[in-house]
Enzyme design. Structure first.
Site, PDB file in Angstrom:
ATOM      1  CB  CYS A  14      40.508  25.607   4.103  1.00  0.00           C
ATOM      2  SG  CYS A  14      38.558  26.131   4.577  1.00  0.00           S
ATOM      3  CB  CYS A  17      35.574  22.864   3.982  1.00  0.00           C
ATOM      4  SG  CYS A  17      35.822  24.469   2.947  1.00  0.00           S
ATOM      5  CB  CYS A 109      17.701  42.126  -8.909  1.00  0.00           C
ATOM      6  SG  CYS A 109      16.633  40.678  -9.327  1.00  0.00           S
ATOM      7  CB  CYS A 112      19.022  37.390 -11.623  1.00  0.00           C
ATOM      8  SG  CYS A 112      17.707  38.631 -12.147  1.00  0.00           S
ATOM      9  CG  ASP A 522      55.244  28.186  15.821  1.00  0.00           C
ATOM     10  OD1 ASP A 522      55.517  27.463  16.903  1.00  0.00           O
ATOM     11  OD2 ASP A 522      55.918  28.407  14.666  1.00  0.00           O
ATOM     12  CG  ASP A 719      56.730  29.223   9.528  1.00  0.00           C
ATOM     13  OD1 ASP A 719      56.474  28.462  10.706  1.00  0.00           O
ATOM     14  OD2 ASP A 719      57.624  29.480   9.315  1.00  0.00           O
ATOM     15  CG  ASP A 723      53.055  25.996  13.162  1.00  0.00           C
ATOM     16  OD1 ASP A 723      53.073  25.853  14.428  1.00  0.00           O
ATOM     17  OD2 ASP A 723      53.833  26.758  12.464  1.00  0.00           O
TER      18      ASP A 723
END
Length: 833
Positions: A14, A17, A109, A112, A522, A719, A723
């Site tokens: 995305c 990132c 746990c 692990c 928007d 949308d 944008d």
């Protein structure tokens, strides 16, 4: 000397990132500029390729050196105006082949989790590995084979299984969960059946001190307890041994040490009582049996609660029918879902569940899309409308042509996003990870230190007190609660969000969404219907309305702007003249030549730039703009000819949704390319606090930056393709359902229904999830912070009593159950309307 290094990236999904990698690279002193997309990075500076790759890996992603070949720029490769706002910096959907999910076994746990995660990340080709203790799964990104991944997990001392099919994987997961619960149940029953009678006998009759008269009886009880430890608690000792061989320590290590030491001491007293003073001949067989029984009971209840938390994903998987009714020249026949291919014609009747995505070619029907979008009201669908896998035909009969099947359907995409989000880990969870990494060794050290103090400075018999203290500290410490605190909240929160038609890309998005204070919307298609209409036509200088509409519509034939469709629709079926020399003037309008006339169509700035007098129009422009309409001006041969007032009505629920967000304390901002007068009129009607008007498509991201520079935590709701940069720039991007794929792939949160109520629901669920996560983490920290000192005997000087190891075992089991039960409250969470 500066150089530019090209890298191929892995694991980015995305806009955030991209932003994270870019910031990580540009923080290096030897990097001058980093141009990052979802698939590649072009880095200018003096840094070496290896150093850059290592920096990217530290940010949680993968990178390799690439050598792209230059491609000549042709006319067709030049991006359109709409796409120019988002050239190459937007992510695309991650393909199925890039991720694999493993089913894990043997984890108990947070320690692990750390061990398995390190094992997976060490496999060549793995760019990212997310291990989920609550789900007992691992989501692995990269090119490594399933066999290599399974081998790495097994080498680390755990079990793993790779199943590609989502439904089969979930079935296998359910089978394993049920089998695990049954195993824990009988193990708990066996251990408690031995432990409880012995404990009651010790409290009522015998004082659990070995004597010459009862030595043989206690020896028999000791051997029975050993059998219980082997058959009902054997998994603790096996896992502890595997951990020891791998140089790690887990919760199983603590249980094995605590119960093992108690039994060995008791058996030593039983066999060689003469070695111990009379007051030290106390036996603790019942402690070993009771601890194993109570912890197994806790694991059983925890597994049952964890299974409930996965119901949301199971419901999504159950939406797909096993067969589909295909229509061929030979008639209709039912075929397995796996045999359906794009292009096939399928029939649906009342009560049928849609098997794949497609487009209706014949008939009408009412479809229930609640499980997919959260929208409770059935939607009427007819020829040309889309249908999605998982929805149900409430009434009617239709034929539709399959367009997306298998893993390419909207439902599969939703399942993939939910699965990835549930496997992700928020920033707040990283603290728990750091503590978990050293938790067990620290607890063992505390147990040894406490035991030493009691041995050298405690009351007689020192050996007994030393044993009780060491055992109790080892047993009461619970890394399991710490490891479950974050993932259980994420699984429940993301699952509950999906039920409301809210798709969350990752856990970080939930955490960021819970801290927002400003929401930017928007206008077109988000606050409004996105279906503008021409509500008035005013003509000037002797031009009649029909001619103005015809020429304006002729120009708009070449435009993709939303207002163009409104003008074309208003012109109706009239034959439109051919336009020559058509040009799009960015941010202004369009121009061209038709029927021998030079035409301009756009905003007032366009006419002013072309030196067209608009004095006659000024009053009408102001009047229409103040009513919330957008004035579109037409000039013919350099003279003002007409004003077309175009209005895009607000969505039916916009005002109510914005009021709800206002009441929740958010500042609301509208971002639009409209002129300030029109924008302010719409904002006043909708209840918007702040208006940023006259923004060009490529200026939206800059507007978000300015708000962020004021110290605001900003979400962008949009949308469209234009944008997407703003969605990526915002702290949280929220894409409205039905929007462009680019916008949805860039956003951190996607609303499956095109309603602003979904924004309020998403933010309410994110706040509830983070609150729940904090409660779990705080509870786990407080439990261990208080429990371990109490077990070490800190209350002895004030009360003269010590914590019984059996009570410590019950407390340990209860702590995990409490965390899981608290997280499951999210499954019943309902956002306030």
């Amino acid at each position: 000397m500066s150089q530019t290094i090209d890298l191929t990236l892995d694991g980015l999904s995305c806009g955030h990132c991209v932003k994270r990698v870019k910031e990580s690279l540009e923080q290096r002193p030897d990097v001058e500029l980093a141009d990052v997309t979802v698939t590649e990075a072009h880095v200018t500076g003096t840094a070496s390729a290896d150093a850059l790759i290592e920096t990217i890996k530290q940010a949680g992603y993968g990178a390799t050196l690439s050598h792209p070949k230059a491609k000549p720029l042709t006319e067709s490769s030049i991006p359109s105006e709409a796409l120019a706002a988002v050239p190459h910096e937007l992510p695309v959907a991650t393909a199925d082949e890039e991720s694999q999910q493993l089913l894990l076994s043997g984890m108990s746990c947070a320690s692990c989790v750390t061990r398995v995660q390190h094992a997976l990340q060490s496999v060549p080709g793995v760019t990212q590995a997310r291990v989920n203790l609550a789900e007992r799964t691992a989501l692995v990104m990269g090119s490594a084979s399933a066999a290599d991944l399974v081998q790495a997990v097994e080498k680390a001392g755990y079990g793993a299984e790779a199943i590609e099919d989502d439904i089969k994987r979930r079935e296998r997961q359910q089978e394993t969960a049920i089998a695990t619960m049954k195993r824990f149940r009988w193990q708990a029953i066996v251990a408690l059946a031995v432990g409880i009678p012995v404990m009651v006998w010790g409290m009522i009759g015998d004082n659990m001190m070995v004597t010459g008269d009862n030595r043989s009886l206690w020896l028999a009880i000791g051997l029975i307890t050993l059998a219980v430890m082997v058959f009902a608690g054997g998994h603790f000792y096996r896992n502890a041994w595997k951990s020891l061989l791998n140089g790690t320590a887990t919760m199983d290590t603590l249980v094995a040490l605590g119960t093992g030491v108690a039994w060995l001491y008791s058996m030593s007293v039983n066999l060689w009582p003469q070695w111990f003073p009379m007051e030290a001949r106390h036996l603790y067989y019942e402690a070993s049996a009771m601890i194993i029984g109570l912890i197994n009971l806790g694991h059983m209840l925890e597994a049952r609660a964890r299974q409930r938390s996965s119901k949301a994903l199971e419901k999504l998987l159950d939406l797909t029918p096993p067969t589909a009714r295909v229509v061929t020249e030979d008639g209709e026949k039912s075929v397995p879902l796996a045999d359906v291919q794009p292009g096939m014609l399928l029939r649906l009747t009342t009560g049928d569940r849609v098997p794949v995505d497609g487009e209706i070619t014949q008939g009408e029907a009412w479809l229930d899309e609640a499980m997919l979008t959260g929208e409770p009201i059935p939607q009427q669908k007819g020829e040309g409308d889309s249908v999605h896998a998982g929805t149900v035909v409430q009434d009617g009969s239709i034929l539709f042509r399959a367009s997306a099947v298998g893993s390419h359907t909207t439902l599969s995409r939703i399942i993939r996003m939910v699965r990835q989000a549930q496997s992700s880990k928020p920033e707040i969870g990283q603290l728990a990870d750091k503590i978990s990494a050293v938790f067990v060794p620290v607890v063992v050290a505390i147990a040894l230190f406490s035991a030493a103090i009691w041995y050298f400075f405690g009351p007689a018999p020192q050996i007994v007190y030393t044993l009780v203290i060491a055992t109790t500290v080892l047993i009461i410490a619970c890394p399991c609660a710490l490891g479950l605190a974050t993932p259980m909240s994420i699984i429940s929160g993301v699952g509950r969000a999906a039920e409301f038609g809210v798709l969350v890309r990752d856990a970080d998005a939930l955490q960021r969404a819970s801290t927002l204070d400003t929401l930017v919307f928007d206008k077109t298609g988000t606050l409004t219907e996105g279906k503008p209409q021409v509500v008035a036509v005013k003509t000037f200088n002797g031009v009649d309305e029909a001619q103005a509409l015809r020429l304006a519509a002729a120009l708009e034939q070449g435009s993709s702007h939303p207002l163009a469709h409104a003008i074309l629709e208003k012109a109706g079926d009239d034959k439109l003249p051919q336009v020559n020399g058509f040009r799009t003037l960015r941010g202004l309008g369009v121009s061209g030549e038709a029927e021998g006339h030079q035409l301009l169509l756009g905003n007032q700035a366009l006419l002013n730039e072309q030196h067209v007098a608009t004095d006659d129009m000024t009053a009408e422009i102001t009047a229409q703009a103040s009513q919330g309409s957008t004035p579109v001006l037409l000039a013919i041969d350099g003279k003002a000819a007409a004003l077309l007032a175009v209005r895009d009505p607000l969505r039916s629920d916009s005002i109510a949704a914005l009021e709800r967000l206002h009441n929740a304390g958010y500042r609301l901002v509208m971002l639009t390319g409209d002129n300030p007068t029109t924008a302010n009129a719409i904002a006043k009607e909708a209840g918007i606090d702040e208006v940023i008007a006259g923004v060009l498509p490529d200026g939206k991201a800059d507007a978000i930056k300015r708000l962020q520079s004021q110290g605001r935590q900003v979400a962008m709701v949009g949308d469209g393709i234009n944008d997407a940069p703003a969605l990526a720039q915002a702290d949280v991007g929220i894409a409205m359902g039905g929007g462009s794929d680019v916008a949805i792939e860039t956003a951190a949160i996607t609303l499956m229904r095109h309603s602003l109520m979904g924004v309020a629901d998403a933010l309410a669920i994110s706040r509830a999830t983070l609150r729940n996560m904090k409660q779990n983490l705080l509870g786990a920290f407080i439990y261990n912070s208080i429990g371990i000192p109490v077990a070490a005997g800190i209350l002895w000087p004030f009360t003269g009593t010590l914590l019984n190891p059996v009570v410590a075992g019950a407390a340990m089991a209860l702590s995990s159950i409490t965390v899981v039960s608290n997280a499951n409250r999210l499954l019943r969470f309902k956002p306030k309307a």
